[in-house]
Design an enzyme around this catalytic site. Sequence first.
Site, mmCIF file in Angstrom:
data_model
loop_
_atom_site.group_PDB
_atom_site.id
_atom_site.type_symbol
_atom_site.label_atom_id
_atom_site.label_comp_id
_atom_site.label_asym_id
_atom_site.label_seq_id
_atom_site.Cartn_x
_atom_site.Cartn_y
_atom_site.Cartn_z
ATOM 1 N N GLY A 97 70.913 27.229 48.481
ATOM 2 C CA GLY A 97 70.253 26.705 49.672
ATOM 3 C C GLY A 97 69.610 27.792 50.502
ATOM 4 C CG ASP A 257 80.588 26.288 45.725
ATOM 5 O OD1 ASP A 257 81.638 25.643 45.825
ATOM 6 O OD2 ASP A 257 80.036 26.837 46.697
HETATM 7 P P1 AMP Z 1 78.542 29.518 50.814
HETATM 8 O O1 AMP Z 1 79.564 29.086 51.802
HETATM 9 O O2 AMP Z 1 77.722 30.696 51.268
HETATM 10 O O3 AMP Z 1 79.110 29.725 49.457
HETATM 11 O O4 AMP Z 1 77.500 28.326 50.726
HETATM 12 C C1 AMP Z 1 77.838 27.026 50.356
HETATM 13 C C2 AMP Z 1 76.571 26.230 50.135
HETATM 14 O O5 AMP Z 1 75.835 26.085 51.344
HETATM 15 C C3 AMP Z 1 75.606 26.846 49.141
HETATM 16 O O6 AMP Z 1 75.005 25.821 48.423
HETATM 17 C C4 AMP Z 1 74.620 27.550 50.019
HETATM 18 O O7 AMP Z 1 73.374 27.745 49.394
HETATM 19 C C5 AMP Z 1 74.515 26.589 51.197
HETATM 20 N N1 AMP Z 1 74.098 27.277 52.433
HETATM 21 C C6 AMP Z 1 74.820 28.165 53.145
HETATM 22 N N2 AMP Z 1 74.122 28.582 54.221
HETATM 23 C C7 AMP Z 1 72.927 27.962 54.188
HETATM 24 C C8 AMP Z 1 71.773 27.977 55.024
HETATM 25 N N3 AMP Z 1 71.698 28.716 56.121
HETATM 26 N N4 AMP Z 1 70.725 27.200 54.663
HETATM 27 C C9 AMP Z 1 70.777 26.433 53.558
HETATM 28 N N5 AMP Z 1 71.837 26.360 52.748
HETATM 29 C C10 AMP Z 1 72.906 27.120 53.045
HETATM 30 MG MG MG Z 2 78.657 30.284 47.720
#
Ligand code: AMP
Ligand code: MG
Length: 491
Positions: A97, A257
């Site tokens: 994302g 993930d």
């Molecule tokens: P994470 O907690 O970083 O592993 O992210 C979990 C999910 O949320 C993943 O699919 C990321 O790509 C999405 N994500 C995290 N932050 C953002 C953001 N600012 N904009 C879009 N998607 C996000």
């Molecule tokens: Mg992640």
Amino acid sequence: MLSSQNYMTDFNFPLEGTYTELPDVLFSKLSPTPVSQPKTIIFNQKLADEIGFDLSGASEEVRTLFFAGNLVPHGTAPFAQAYAGHQFGNFTVLGDGRAIVLGEHRTPSGNRIDLQLKGSGRTSYSRGGDGRAALGPMLREYIISEAMHALGIPTTRSLAVVSTGETVYRETELPGAILARIAGSHIRVGTFEFASLQGDKAVTQALLDYLIDRHFPKIKEKENQPFALLEAVIHQQAELITHWMRVGFIHGVMNTDNMALSGETIDYGPCAFMDTFAPDTVFSSIDHKGRYAYANQPYIAQWNLARLAESLLPLMDGKKEEIITMAEELLNSFEQIYKSKWLSMMGSKLGLSEVGKEDEKLITDLLDWMHKNSADFTNTFLNLCKEEIPEGVLYASEDFQNWHSRWQNRLSKEEQGLESSFALMSLVNPAVIPRNHKVEEALQAGEEGNFKPFHDLLNTLEKPYEDSDHLLPYQTPPEPGEKVLQTFCGT
Ligand code: AMP
Ligand code: MG
């Protein structure tokens, strides 16, 4: 200032994109969204040299534009990856994302690695998010991933951080940044969950073939490849978690993930290293029930591997009940494999070249004593790396003295002698770790434009097994007022 993606240059740095030969549903081709005022905060020249990433032909300005995503080299076709995942136990469809893989690079030793920009703008998987990242969390990932690497732990690496000159809106307004990250690949347990969700065996099969080709070439000759893969990943993850436990690392968001099948530690969000030893330690502000607490990490790894197994089931040959029984048996083997790795690792922390049955009690008694006395995890083992009994009130207790003489007694039975035991200990017991209060201090200063504490911390963490006086400010546990009790995802 150069900021347009169309900026004319002969900058030529073609990256490959073998991942995009997989079924279309697994990715989306798209480019990063340019940022207004990119500025390089740090560039990891050493890593660039190591991986043969030669940007010497590019000016500093062009290099900055490249890491900002403003400049996509000719011959490169960036993409975001689709994946799903179990987040805190609940299944969700996700995807990159806020990250884009610029492409794949071949290192001089022939390894294929991904170059990904994190915080590079919205993608087709952004859902409600802005696709951006804040400077603090990107600096955190830089520090911790590089520290993990120096500690000898498989991890994604950090190649650069670029500030964007743009504001990101979280609970407050924060400076934006992009992290350029290197990974063996970005295939996750969640990527298989996503593939399996498509209900088309061919998609999962293609992903499995790709993974085997890229990371487990030996499996190509095996008969039952999904089983062979599962078995290999069980060993790989047991090894990784053992490393985490060795240094007191708490990942914080072990969602499926965030489990990479390259065997690397990935996605440094609310992760932190434990100061005081307590098995139930949790830092993440969103982990209310302690699902991802220090001592739970091996159980969660096994749980995540069960999700991988489920995704692979349709590819396994044989009768359904038999396959399930075999997969369950394989998954259950994780416990024994992990336990044996853990015992051997803990033995090495105490200078034992081999761990016998009776040694487990010596290990757990020390851990119990540490827990009861709120001993510092890193410093306790560091203090044991000396011939004399450690100094300090804590170690003067009868309990500890008794344990110490039992340990000395056990060490005297080591064939190679004491010197060899201490040599072993100094290879696995770090003298310094990125303590949370030091990390937060560096991030806070960085957010205010002062990067000296960030660079000082990075320098300190470069050789974590070499004890020296200049490390002292970084070895001291936090004073009660300095303790950082919670860390945040920063998404
Ligand atoms: P994470 O907690 O970083 O592993 O992210 C979990 C999910 O949320 C993943 O699919 C990321 O790509 C999405 N994500 C995290 N932050 C953002 C953001 N600012 N904009 C879009 N998607 C996000
Ligand atoms: Mg992640």
